[in-house]
Design a protein around this motif. Structure first.
Motif, PDB file in Angstrom:
ATOM      1  N   GLU A   1      15.494  -2.030  -0.159  1.00  0.00           N
ATOM      2  CA  GLU A   1      14.919  -0.770   0.330  1.00  0.00           C
ATOM      3  C   GLU A   1      15.197  -0.558   1.811  1.00  0.00           C
ATOM      4  O   GLU A   1      15.349   0.564   2.263  1.00  0.00           O
ATOM      5  N   LEU A   2      15.263  -1.660   2.567  1.00  0.00           N
ATOM      6  CA  LEU A   2      15.487  -1.522   4.011  1.00  0.00           C
ATOM      7  C   LEU A   2      16.957  -1.707   4.390  1.00  0.00           C
ATOM      8  O   LEU A   2      17.310  -1.680   5.564  1.00  0.00           O
ATOM      9  N   SER A   3      17.791  -1.913   3.379  1.00  0.00           N
ATOM     10  CA  SER A   3      19.233  -2.161   3.596  1.00  0.00           C
ATOM     11  C   SER A   3      19.468  -3.343   4.535  1.00  0.00           C
ATOM     12  O   SER A   3      20.261  -3.255   5.488  1.00  0.00           O
ATOM     13  N   ILE A   4      18.757  -4.425   4.292  1.00  0.00           N
ATOM     14  CA  ILE A   4      18.979  -5.660   5.080  1.00  0.00           C
ATOM     15  C   ILE A   4      19.018  -6.838   4.107  1.00  0.00           C
ATOM     16  O   ILE A   4      18.569  -6.723   2.972  1.00  0.00           O
TER      17      ILE A   4
ATOM     18  N   LEU B   1       0.850  -1.204   0.000  1.00  0.00           N
ATOM     19  CA  LEU B   1       0.000   0.000   0.000  1.00  0.00           C
ATOM     20  C   LEU B   1       0.882   1.249   0.000  1.00  0.00           C
ATOM     21  O   LEU B   1       0.564   2.243  -0.648  1.00  0.00           O
ATOM     22  N   GLN B   2       1.995   1.169   0.720  1.00  0.00           N
ATOM     23  CA  GLN B   2       2.959   2.288   0.717  1.00  0.00           C
ATOM     24  C   GLN B   2       3.449   2.543  -0.702  1.00  0.00           C
ATOM     25  O   GLN B   2       3.506   3.681  -1.171  1.00  0.00           O
ATOM     26  N   LYS B   3       3.784   1.470  -1.386  1.00  0.00           N
ATOM     27  CA  LYS B   3       4.302   1.598  -2.760  1.00  0.00           C
ATOM     28  C   LYS B   3       3.261   2.210  -3.690  1.00  0.00           C
ATOM     29  O   LYS B   3       3.594   2.853  -4.677  1.00  0.00           O
ATOM     30  N   ALA B   4       1.986   1.953  -3.393  1.00  0.00           N
ATOM     31  CA  ALA B   4       0.903   2.483  -4.240  1.00  0.00           C
ATOM     32  C   ALA B   4       0.475   3.881  -3.777  1.00  0.00           C
ATOM     33  O   ALA B   4      -0.552   4.394  -4.224  1.00  0.00           O
ATOM     34  N   ASN B   5       1.262   4.475  -2.873  1.00  0.00           N
ATOM     35  CA  ASN B   5       0.965   5.820  -2.342  1.00  0.00           C
ATOM     36  C   ASN B   5      -0.387   5.921  -1.652  1.00  0.00           C
ATOM     37  O   ASN B   5      -1.069   6.932  -1.760  1.00  0.00           O
ATOM     38  N   LYS B   6      -0.775   4.846  -0.985  1.00  0.00           N
ATOM     39  CA  LYS B   6      -2.022   4.868  -0.217  1.00  0.00           C
ATOM     40  C   LYS B   6      -1.703   5.190   1.243  1.00  0.00           C
ATOM     41  O   LYS B   6      -0.632   4.834   1.739  1.00  0.00           O
ATOM     42  N   SER B   7      -2.653   5.813   1.922  1.00  0.00           N
ATOM     43  CA  SER B   7      -2.411   6.112   3.339  1.00  0.00           C
ATOM     44  C   SER B   7      -2.968   4.971   4.193  1.00  0.00           C
ATOM     45  O   SER B   7      -3.978   4.348   3.834  1.00  0.00           O
ATOM     46  N   PHE B   8      -2.295   4.710   5.300  1.00  0.00           N
ATOM     47  CA  PHE B   8      -2.761   3.633   6.201  1.00  0.00           C
ATOM     48  C   PHE B   8      -2.187   3.842   7.596  1.00  0.00           C
ATOM     49  O   PHE B   8      -1.185   4.546   7.769  1.00  0.00           O
ATOM     50  N   ILE B   9      -2.847   3.220   8.548  1.00  0.00           N
ATOM     51  CA  ILE B   9      -2.334   3.118   9.916  1.00  0.00           C
ATOM     52  C   ILE B   9      -2.317   1.638  10.265  1.00  0.00           C
ATOM     53  O   ILE B   9      -3.288   0.927   9.992  1.00  0.00           O
ATOM     54  N   VAL B  10      -1.223   1.183  10.849  1.00  0.00           N
ATOM     55  CA  VAL B  10      -1.147  -0.203  11.341  1.00  0.00           C
ATOM     56  C   VAL B  10      -1.272  -0.164  12.865  1.00  0.00           C
ATOM     57  O   VAL B  10      -0.650   0.681  13.510  1.00  0.00           O
ATOM     58  N   ILE B  11      -2.092  -1.049  13.403  1.00  0.00           N
ATOM     59  CA  ILE B  11      -2.127  -1.211  14.871  1.00  0.00           C
ATOM     60  C   ILE B  11      -1.575  -2.600  15.175  1.00  0.00           C
ATOM     61  O   ILE B  11      -2.056  -3.599  14.622  1.00  0.00           O
ATOM     62  N   ASP B  12      -0.553  -2.654  16.015  1.00  0.00           N
ATOM     63  CA  ASP B  12       0.048  -3.961  16.342  1.00  0.00           C
ATOM     64  C   ASP B  12       0.491  -3.974  17.801  1.00  0.00           C
ATOM     65  O   ASP B  12       1.107  -3.030  18.280  1.00  0.00           O
TER      66      ASP B  12
ATOM     67  N   LEU C   1      10.710  -7.759  10.073  1.00  0.00           N
ATOM     68  CA  LEU C   1       9.642  -7.220  10.923  1.00  0.00           C
ATOM     69  C   LEU C   1      10.135  -6.032  11.742  1.00  0.00           C
ATOM     70  O   LEU C   1       9.449  -5.023  11.857  1.00  0.00           O
ATOM     71  N   THR C   2      11.346  -6.161  12.292  1.00  0.00           N
ATOM     72  CA  THR C   2      11.871  -5.080  13.139  1.00  0.00           C
ATOM     73  C   THR C   2      12.159  -3.835  12.306  1.00  0.00           C
ATOM     74  O   THR C   2      11.807  -2.716  12.701  1.00  0.00           O
ATOM     75  N   THR C   3      12.802  -4.018  11.168  1.00  0.00           N
ATOM     76  CA  THR C   3      13.206  -2.853  10.371  1.00  0.00           C
ATOM     77  C   THR C   3      11.980  -2.148   9.784  1.00  0.00           C
ATOM     78  O   THR C   3      11.914  -0.917   9.757  1.00  0.00           O
ATOM     79  N   TRP C   4      11.000  -2.946   9.344  1.00  0.00           N
ATOM     80  CA  TRP C   4       9.779  -2.332   8.791  1.00  0.00           C
ATOM     81  C   TRP C   4       9.008  -1.595   9.897  1.00  0.00           C
ATOM     82  O   TRP C   4       8.449  -0.526   9.677  1.00  0.00           O
ATOM     83  N   ARG C   5       9.040  -2.167  11.092  1.00  0.00           N
ATOM     84  CA  ARG C   5       8.365  -1.523  12.232  1.00  0.00           C
ATOM     85  C   ARG C   5       8.983  -0.149  12.520  1.00  0.00           C
ATOM     86  O   ARG C   5       8.277   0.834  12.741  1.00  0.00           O
TER      87      ARG C   5
ATOM     88  N   GLU D   1      10.515   1.746  10.457  1.00  0.00           N
ATOM     89  CA  GLU D   1      10.120   2.617   9.331  1.00  0.00           C
ATOM     90  C   GLU D   1       8.686   3.137   9.545  1.00  0.00           C
ATOM     91  O   GLU D   1       8.419   4.326   9.383  1.00  0.00           O
ATOM     92  N   LEU D   2       7.792   2.247   9.932  1.00  0.00           N
ATOM     93  CA  LEU D   2       6.392   2.660  10.155  1.00  0.00           C
ATOM     94  C   LEU D   2       6.311   3.664  11.301  1.00  0.00           C
ATOM     95  O   LEU D   2       5.601   4.673  11.207  1.00  0.00           O
ATOM     96  N   LEU D   3       7.049   3.391  12.373  1.00  0.00           N
ATOM     97  CA  LEU D   3       7.030   4.310  13.526  1.00  0.00           C
ATOM     98  C   LEU D   3       7.556   5.681  13.124  1.00  0.00           C
ATOM     99  O   LEU D   3       6.976   6.715  13.485  1.00  0.00           O
ATOM    100  N   ALA D   4       8.633   5.683  12.340  1.00  0.00           N
ATOM    101  CA  ALA D   4       9.236   6.960  11.923  1.00  0.00           C
ATOM    102  C   ALA D   4       8.256   7.764  11.060  1.00  0.00           C
ATOM    103  O   ALA D   4       8.268   8.995  11.078  1.00  0.00           O
TER     104      ALA D   4
END
Ligand code: FAD
Length: 351
Positions: free
Chosen positions: A78-81, A21-32, A147-151, A153-156
């Motif tokens: 993209e996440l340099s991992i 969804l990020q790649k498609a320029n859509k807005s979202f909120i994740v709750i985890d 999971l950690t690196t994407w998290r 990114e989402l928090l930032a």
């Protein structure tokens, strides 16, 4: 807070859906809520293209592999991992019959299966009596790092709320959904086994399956392969190995059991020639289902309530592919594969 999509869960399913969804320029909120024993935090990340006593190809594997290797590599870049690593699987034949079955399949030129060039090349590291076959290519996905690196990114980007989602506070209409101070067009449940209790999707045929794993420290086991003899053994960090798993359809809780620990320790003692030390033992429950096909799409009555789930034992191979399908459905109105589309349960969902 206004957003297009509210995603519940950031396991492998929610990670891939939010990524597309990020790649498609859509807005979202994740709750985890960062459940430490969620399946994605316990899994080894192994992608094995064959299965069963007949050693046949797993569902859709040719198409999935072509897609997912590129997808993980792109995400990793993209996440340099290092998100994915190719490893072949060394399948030690547990019985002479299993050796014959493997050899027969090789004679049939079965995809992914190869005879060993030197049957005894691992005899300094493992005890084995009937040789081994090779499954290639297999892959190991670095779920922990992804999971950690994407998290982070989402928090930032202020796209993640680290809290528990309370389904009884969800309000929905034909035009959208409200959750506390969030207004969204749609909510999509990627919450693993919790969907089996969710009022919208509890009727789909989840068949939850518990699995356990032991972590060992050892030096001298090559990290270039996955090894199998009854259970899978793979390196996850330098000198740290994951071994598992069992598949329990009936269980009273999701805790590690003494029985699995003893059984695995016995196996390790008879299998490994190199010293090892057990350092951890974990358990989780897989969001599996009777059909062994994912649950993807939107509720037939509540059109703004969706699901990406049912990944069972194969979240690492199924989640990226079906997250992309769901994202393409949302963005471009593409169809979801009928075998995976939640529409197949319309009747029971409308009850
Ligand atoms: C022992 C074991 C070994 C496995 N090994 C492999 C393997 O090698 N390869 C493979 O492909 N698959 C493997 N699997 C299967 C794989 O783990 C699953 O298919 C996959 O992780 C499912 O991912 P998911 O994102 O759908 O669900 P989950 O991983 O369960 O993620 C759900 C997320 O939602 C969050 N959440 C849930 N409820 C709420 C709530 N109310 N509020 C907020 N957040 C919430 C959780 O914290 C979690 O982050 C294994 C499973 C087990 C148990």
């Amino acid at each position: 807070m206004q957003t297009e999509f509210l995603i519940i869960g950031q396991g492998v399913s929610g990670t891939w859906l939010s990524y597309y969804l990020q790649k498609a320029n859509k807005s979202f909120i994740v709750i985890d809520n960062d459940q430490p024993n969620a399946a994605s935090r316990i899994a080894a990340g192994i992608i094995n293209p064959v299965t069963g006593r007949r050693i046949v190809k797993t569902w859709m594997i040719d198409e999935l592999l072509t897609f997912l290797v590129l997808a993980y590599e792109e995400l990793g870049n993209e996440l340099s991992i290092k998100a994915i690593e190719r490893k072949s699987l060394i399948d030690f034949h547990p019985t002479p019959q299993m050796k014959i079955a493997f050899d027969e399949r090789c004679k049939e030129n079965a995809d992914f299966l190869f005879q060993a060039e030197d049957q005894w090349q691992y005899q300094n590291i493992f005890n084995y009596d009937f040789g081994f076959g090779k499954v290639d290519p297999c892959y190991v996905v670095n779920l922990k790092e992804i999971l950690t690196t994407w998290r982070i990114e989402l928090l930032a980007n202020n796209q993640l709320l680290e809290e528990n989602f309370e389904v009884n506070e969800l309000k929905y209409t034909d035009t959208g959904i409200n959750y506390r101070d969030i207004k969204a067009e749609k909510v999509i449940f990627c919450d693993g086994i919790n969907s089996a209790r969710n009022p919208f999707f509890k009727n789909v045929p989840f068949a939850l399956n518990k699995g356990e794993t032991i972590f060992i420290e050892s030096a001298g086991i090559p990290n270039t392969h996955i090894f199998k003899k009854g259970m899978m053994l793979t390196s996850i960090e330098t000198d740290l190995y994951w071994i598992g798993s069992n598949y329990l359809w009936e269980f009273s809780d999701d805790n590690p059991t003494e029985q699995f620990r003893k059984q695995t320790e016995l196996l390790l003692r008879s299998w490994l020639k190199v010293p090892f030390k057990i350092v951890d033992h974990k358990a989780s429950v897989r969001p599996a289902n009777i059909e062994r096909r994912p649950f993807v799409g939107f509720h037939p009555t509540h059109k703004n309530i969706g699901i990406l789930n049912g990944m069972g034992t194969k979240g690492c191979s199924l989640a990226p592919y079906f997250a992309k399908q769901l994202a393409d459905h949302l963005v471009h109105h593409h169809q979801i594969l009928a075998e995976a589309d939640i529409k197949r349960f319309s009747k029971i969902l409308m009850r």
